[in-house]
Design a protein around this motif. Structure first.
Motif, PDB file in Angstrom:
ATOM      1  N   ALA A 162       0.605  -1.208  -0.197  1.00 12.50           N
ATOM      2  CA  ALA A 162       0.008  -0.045   0.545  1.00 12.50           C
ATOM      3  C   ALA A 162       0.832   1.671  -0.116  1.00 12.50           C
ATOM      4  N   LEU A 163       2.310   1.319   0.690  1.00 10.09           N
ATOM      5  CA  LEU A 163       2.349   2.444   0.870  1.00 10.09           C
ATOM      6  C   LEU A 163       3.627   2.828  -0.785  1.00 10.09           C
ATOM      7  N   ARG A 164       3.469   1.782  -1.441  1.00 12.02           N
ATOM      8  CA  ARG A 164       3.738   2.176  -3.128  1.00 12.02           C
ATOM      9  C   ARG A 164       2.835   3.560  -3.467  1.00 12.02           C
ATOM     10  N   MET A 165       1.445   3.653  -3.321  1.00  9.83           N
ATOM     11  CA  MET A 165       0.621   4.581  -3.752  1.00  9.83           C
ATOM     12  C   MET A 165       0.727   5.506  -3.356  1.00  9.83           C
ATOM     13  N   GLY A 166       1.587   6.214  -2.567  1.00  8.30           N
ATOM     14  CA  GLY A 166       2.288   7.742  -2.528  1.00  8.30           C
ATOM     15  C   GLY A 166       1.656   8.135  -1.273  1.00  8.30           C
ATOM     16  N   SER A 167       1.455   8.869  -0.322  1.00 12.26           N
ATOM     17  CA  SER A 167       0.735   9.291   0.683  1.00 12.26           C
ATOM     18  C   SER A 167      -0.855   9.573   0.420  1.00 12.26           C
ATOM     19  N   GLN A 168      -0.186  10.961  -0.891  1.00 10.79           N
ATOM     20  CA  GLN A 168      -1.707  11.348  -1.083  1.00 10.79           C
ATOM     21  C   GLN A 168      -2.653  10.800  -1.388  1.00 10.79           C
ATOM     22  N   ASP A 169      -2.509   9.542  -2.256  1.00 10.60           N
ATOM     23  CA  ASP A 169      -3.849   8.325  -2.351  1.00 10.60           C
ATOM     24  C   ASP A 169      -4.001   7.666  -1.777  1.00 10.60           C
ATOM     25  N   LEU A 170      -2.860   7.014  -0.884  1.00  8.88           N
ATOM     26  CA  LEU A 170      -2.842   6.052   0.371  1.00  8.88           C
ATOM     27  C   LEU A 170      -4.301   7.075   1.033  1.00  8.88           C
ATOM     28  N   ALA A 171      -3.980   8.565   1.348  1.00  4.80           N
ATOM     29  CA  ALA A 171      -4.453   9.175   2.338  1.00  4.80           C
ATOM     30  C   ALA A 171      -6.561   9.029   1.490  1.00  4.80           C
ATOM     31  N   GLU A 172      -5.662   9.605   1.251  1.00  2.00           N
ATOM     32  CA  GLU A 172      -7.688   9.843  -0.148  1.00  2.00           C
ATOM     33  C   GLU A 172      -8.569   8.244   0.195  1.00  2.00           C
ATOM     34  N   GLU A 173      -7.696   6.901  -0.011  1.00  2.00           N
ATOM     35  CA  GLU A 173      -8.351   5.754  -0.322  1.00  2.00           C
ATOM     36  C   GLU A 173      -8.576   5.109   1.645  1.00  2.00           C
ATOM     37  N   VAL A 174      -7.628   5.865   2.633  1.00  2.00           N
ATOM     38  CA  VAL A 174      -8.078   5.491   3.640  1.00  2.00           C
ATOM     39  C   VAL A 174      -9.538   6.573   3.629  1.00  2.00           C
ATOM     40  N   MET A 175      -9.363   8.205   3.450  1.00  2.00           N
ATOM     41  CA  MET A 175     -10.528   8.423   3.680  1.00  2.00           C
ATOM     42  C   MET A 175     -11.774   8.124   3.012  1.00  2.00           C
ATOM     43  N   ALA A 176     -11.772   7.836   2.171  1.00  2.00           N
ATOM     44  CA  ALA A 176     -12.763   6.700   0.694  1.00  2.00           C
ATOM     45  C   ALA A 176     -13.394   5.666   2.057  1.00  2.00           C
ATOM     46  N   ALA A 177     -12.305   5.192   2.693  1.00  5.33           N
ATOM     47  CA  ALA A 177     -13.038   4.145   2.870  1.00  5.33           C
ATOM     48  C   ALA A 177     -13.359   3.926   4.496  1.00  5.33           C
ATOM     49  N   LEU A 178     -12.738   5.303   4.774  1.00  6.89           N
ATOM     50  CA  LEU A 178     -13.630   5.594   6.382  1.00  6.89           C
ATOM     51  C   LEU A 178     -15.047   6.010   5.794  1.00  6.89           C
ATOM     52  N   ASP A 179     -15.420   7.244   4.421  1.00 11.90           N
ATOM     53  CA  ASP A 179     -16.574   7.180   4.468  1.00 11.90           C
ATOM     54  C   ASP A 179     -17.903   6.405   4.384  1.00 11.90           C
ATOM     55  N   LEU A 180     -17.180   5.467   3.568  1.00 14.95           N
ATOM     56  CA  LEU A 180     -18.293   4.728   3.384  1.00 14.95           C
ATOM     57  C   LEU A 180     -18.474   3.589   4.298  1.00 14.95           C
ATOM     58  N   ALA A 181     -17.681   3.817   5.553  1.00 14.71           N
ATOM     59  CA  ALA A 181     -17.793   2.200   6.320  1.00 14.71           C
ATOM     60  C   ALA A 181     -18.753   3.769   7.563  1.00 14.71           C
ATOM     61  N   GLY A 182     -18.509   5.400   7.804  1.00 16.37           N
ATOM     62  CA  GLY A 182     -19.399   5.555   8.368  1.00 16.37           C
ATOM     63  C   GLY A 182     -21.508   5.180   7.681  1.00 16.37           C
ATOM     64  N   ALA A 183     -21.117   5.518   6.103  1.00 12.98           N
ATOM     65  CA  ALA A 183     -22.532   5.734   5.813  1.00 12.98           C
ATOM     66  C   ALA A 183     -23.702   4.177   6.110  1.00 12.98           C
ATOM     67  N   ASP A 184     -22.478   3.036   7.021  1.00  8.26           N
ATOM     68  CA  ASP A 184     -22.874   1.992   6.535  1.00  8.26           C
ATOM     69  C   ASP A 184     -22.607   1.503   7.574  1.00  8.26           C
ATOM     70  N   ALA A 185     -23.062   2.126   8.439  1.00  7.57           N
ATOM     71  CA  ALA A 185     -23.482   2.176  10.204  1.00  7.57           C
ATOM     72  C   ALA A 185     -24.370   3.535   9.583  1.00  7.57           C
ATOM     73  N   GLN A 186     -24.441   4.677   9.686  1.00  9.36           N
ATOM     74  CA  GLN A 186     -25.602   4.849   9.576  1.00  9.36           C
ATOM     75  C   GLN A 186     -26.641   4.229   9.038  1.00  9.36           C
ATOM     76  N   CYS A 187     -26.569   4.150   7.963  1.00  8.23           N
ATOM     77  CA  CYS A 187     -27.949   2.794   7.473  1.00  8.23           C
ATOM     78  C   CYS A 187     -27.499   1.716   8.615  1.00  8.23           C
ATOM     79  N   ARG A 188     -27.014   1.382   9.085  1.00 11.81           N
ATOM     80  CA  ARG A 188     -27.688   0.144  10.217  1.00 11.81           C
ATOM     81  C   ARG A 188     -28.667   0.342  11.354  1.00 11.81           C
ATOM     82  N   ALA A 189     -27.682   1.909  11.582  1.00 11.95           N
ATOM     83  CA  ALA A 189     -28.202   2.501  13.003  1.00 11.95           C
ATOM     84  C   ALA A 189     -29.436   2.966  12.917  1.00 11.95           C
TER      85      ALA A 189
END
Length: 71
Positions: A16-43
């Motif tokens: 994953a570190l081969r992606m570059g820090s900006q791309d990795l950060a964007e991927e992490v943020m996207a994953a956190l957004d999806l997880a948050g949306a899923d948690a909200q739907c479940r709640a």
């Protein structure tokens, strides 16, 4: 993740570190957004099941009137 929704640990495969820090950060943020949306739907689903007649939109409007723009 703990019951309050706080992320407790993050780890990366060395590839994953081969992606570059900006791309990795964007991927992490996207994953956190999806997880948050899923948690909200479940709640929301739990509330609808537990409270017959529960209306998410009305509850959000009522809350906004009471405490202002919370988003």
């Amino acid at each position: 993740m703990n019951p309050e929704g706080r992320v407790l640990n993050v780890s990366f495969d060395p590839r994953a570190l081969r992606m570059g820090s900006q791309d990795l950060a964007e991927e992490v943020m996207a994953a956190l957004d999806l997880a948050g949306a899923d948690a909200q739907c479940r709640a929301d689903a739990l509330l609808r099941d537990a409270l017959p007649g529960y209306d998410l939109e009305q509850a959000a409007a009522d809350l906004q009137r009471v405490i202002g723009d919370w988003r």
